[in-house]
Design an enzyme around this catalytic site. Sequence first.
Site, PDB file in Angstrom:
ATOM      1  N   ASP A   1       0.837  -1.202   0.000  1.00  0.00           N
ATOM      2  CA  ASP A   1       0.000   0.000   0.000  1.00  0.00           C
ATOM      3  C   ASP A   1       0.867   1.245   0.000  1.00  0.00           C
ATOM      4  OD1 ASP A   1      -2.438  -1.183  -0.050  1.00  0.00           O
ATOM      5  OD2 ASP A   1      -2.791  -1.062   2.106  1.00  0.00           O
TER       6      ASP A   1
ATOM      7  N   LYS B   1      -3.245   3.546  -3.660  1.00  0.00           N
ATOM      8  CA  LYS B   1      -3.692   4.734  -4.395  1.00  0.00           C
ATOM      9  C   LYS B   1      -2.553   5.724  -4.558  1.00  0.00           C
ATOM     10  CE  LYS B   1      -8.069   4.661  -2.291  1.00  0.00           C
ATOM     11  NZ  LYS B   1      -8.395   5.034  -0.963  1.00  0.00           N
TER      12      LYS B   1
ATOM     13  N   MET C   1      -8.661   9.110   8.113  1.00  0.00           N
ATOM     14  CA  MET C   1      -9.351   9.431   6.853  1.00  0.00           C
ATOM     15  C   MET C   1     -10.382  10.532   7.095  1.00  0.00           C
ATOM     16  SD  MET C   1      -9.945   5.501   5.503  1.00  0.00           S
ATOM     17  CE  MET C   1     -10.363   4.787   7.095  1.00  0.00           C
TER      18      MET C   1
HETATM   19  N1  SAH Z   1      -4.435   0.525   9.158  1.00  0.00           N
HETATM   20  C1  SAH Z   1      -3.921   1.885   9.198  1.00  0.00           C
HETATM   21  C2  SAH Z   1      -4.988   2.908   8.869  1.00  0.00           C
HETATM   22  C3  SAH Z   1      -5.512   2.819   7.440  1.00  0.00           C
HETATM   23  S1  SAH Z   1      -6.649   4.092   7.046  1.00  0.00           S
HETATM   24  C4  SAH Z   1      -3.289   2.155  10.570  1.00  0.00           C
HETATM   25  O1  SAH Z   1      -3.415   1.339  11.483  1.00  0.00           O
HETATM   26  O2  SAH Z   1      -2.592   3.159  10.697  1.00  0.00           O
HETATM   27  C5  SAH Z   1      -5.584   5.314   6.335  1.00  0.00           C
HETATM   28  C6  SAH Z   1      -5.525   6.544   7.207  1.00  0.00           C
HETATM   29  O3  SAH Z   1      -4.553   6.385   8.234  1.00  0.00           O
HETATM   30  C7  SAH Z   1      -5.108   7.824   6.503  1.00  0.00           C
HETATM   31  O4  SAH Z   1      -6.176   8.407   5.805  1.00  0.00           O
HETATM   32  C8  SAH Z   1      -4.695   8.667   7.674  1.00  0.00           C
HETATM   33  O5  SAH Z   1      -5.820   9.135   8.395  1.00  0.00           O
HETATM   34  C9  SAH Z   1      -3.996   7.646   8.539  1.00  0.00           C
HETATM   35  N2  SAH Z   1      -2.532   7.600   8.335  1.00  0.00           N
HETATM   36  C10 SAH Z   1      -1.804   6.493   8.073  1.00  0.00           C
HETATM   37  N3  SAH Z   1      -0.491   6.788   8.027  1.00  0.00           N
HETATM   38  C11 SAH Z   1      -0.387   8.115   8.271  1.00  0.00           C
HETATM   39  C12 SAH Z   1       0.707   9.024   8.373  1.00  0.00           C
HETATM   40  N4  SAH Z   1       1.971   8.633   8.212  1.00  0.00           N
HETATM   41  N5  SAH Z   1       0.445  10.330   8.655  1.00  0.00           N
HETATM   42  C13 SAH Z   1      -0.827  10.747   8.829  1.00  0.00           C
HETATM   43  N6  SAH Z   1      -1.898   9.937   8.741  1.00  0.00           N
HETATM   44  C14 SAH Z   1      -1.688   8.633   8.474  1.00  0.00           C
END
Ligand code: SAH
Length: 258
Positions: free
Chosen positions: A35, A57, A168
Amino acid sequence: MTGRVTLVGGGPGREDLLTLAGARALADADVVLFDRLAPHERLHELAPGAELVDVGKRPGHHAVPQHEIEALLVEHALAGRHVVRLKGGDPYVLGRGSEEVLACHAAGVPVEVIPGVTSAVAVPGAAGIPLTHRGVSHLFTVVSGHAPLTETELEHLAGLGGTIVVLMGVNSLPSLTAGLARYGMPAQMPVAIIERGFRPDQRTTIGDLADIVVSAGRARVASPAVVVVGEVVRLAHDGDAGAAELMERAAGFTAVAR
Ligand code: SAH
């Protein structure tokens, strides 16, 4: 012979926040489906010789639909390969990991899940924001902002106290803040938005429930970002806040602690 699938939580994007178990799985992979938010810059070194498939994406490109990702996982595993599915954060936090596990079960493919450091906790932490602080917040709620919250959810969230973490949540920020205010959350409740956590261009925008939408618009806040609503946001700092100042801010909590 049937291969296997390992779902690896890649953490919030910085390579050294991948777990040792995750790195070991990558080193043993025949194919890696990754991803955009997972650490992927040096995948050819972490997974030498593996086929690398970008299913995330990117601007101008469409993500591979979820059912196709699941089909790919199964197809490669049935061809006898060790497939690593490298995901951002933790696979089981708003990451559709369980759907991929179920797809493997349905196809009779062995599957293992390696947890990851979730952005829900780590990204606020990277901005100095603890999700709990004794006397201030003893619970946190993680919600998806992908679809607008229902009125019932907003009402409960506004009344729950503690810290709210939204993943998100950039696009739905106006409806979230308006909804929380409608159900009685004080206009001065601090809100932080942390963009691109752990990247060199990480940025934190801070405001309160009443003004964060305007501040975020002015700053052109964009995804990926984590939104944090709660008193703990008062501890936010980018690493150079003086100890004395932080102690002073923490002392201010006594006024709000319940
Ligand atoms: N499974 C992932 C979340 C997936 S949903 C987890 O546990 O982190 C994707 C969302 O995660 C993004 O839209 C954002 O809100 C957040 N996100 C993930 N990595 C990020 C980063 N490095 N900085 C800011 N937001 C992040």
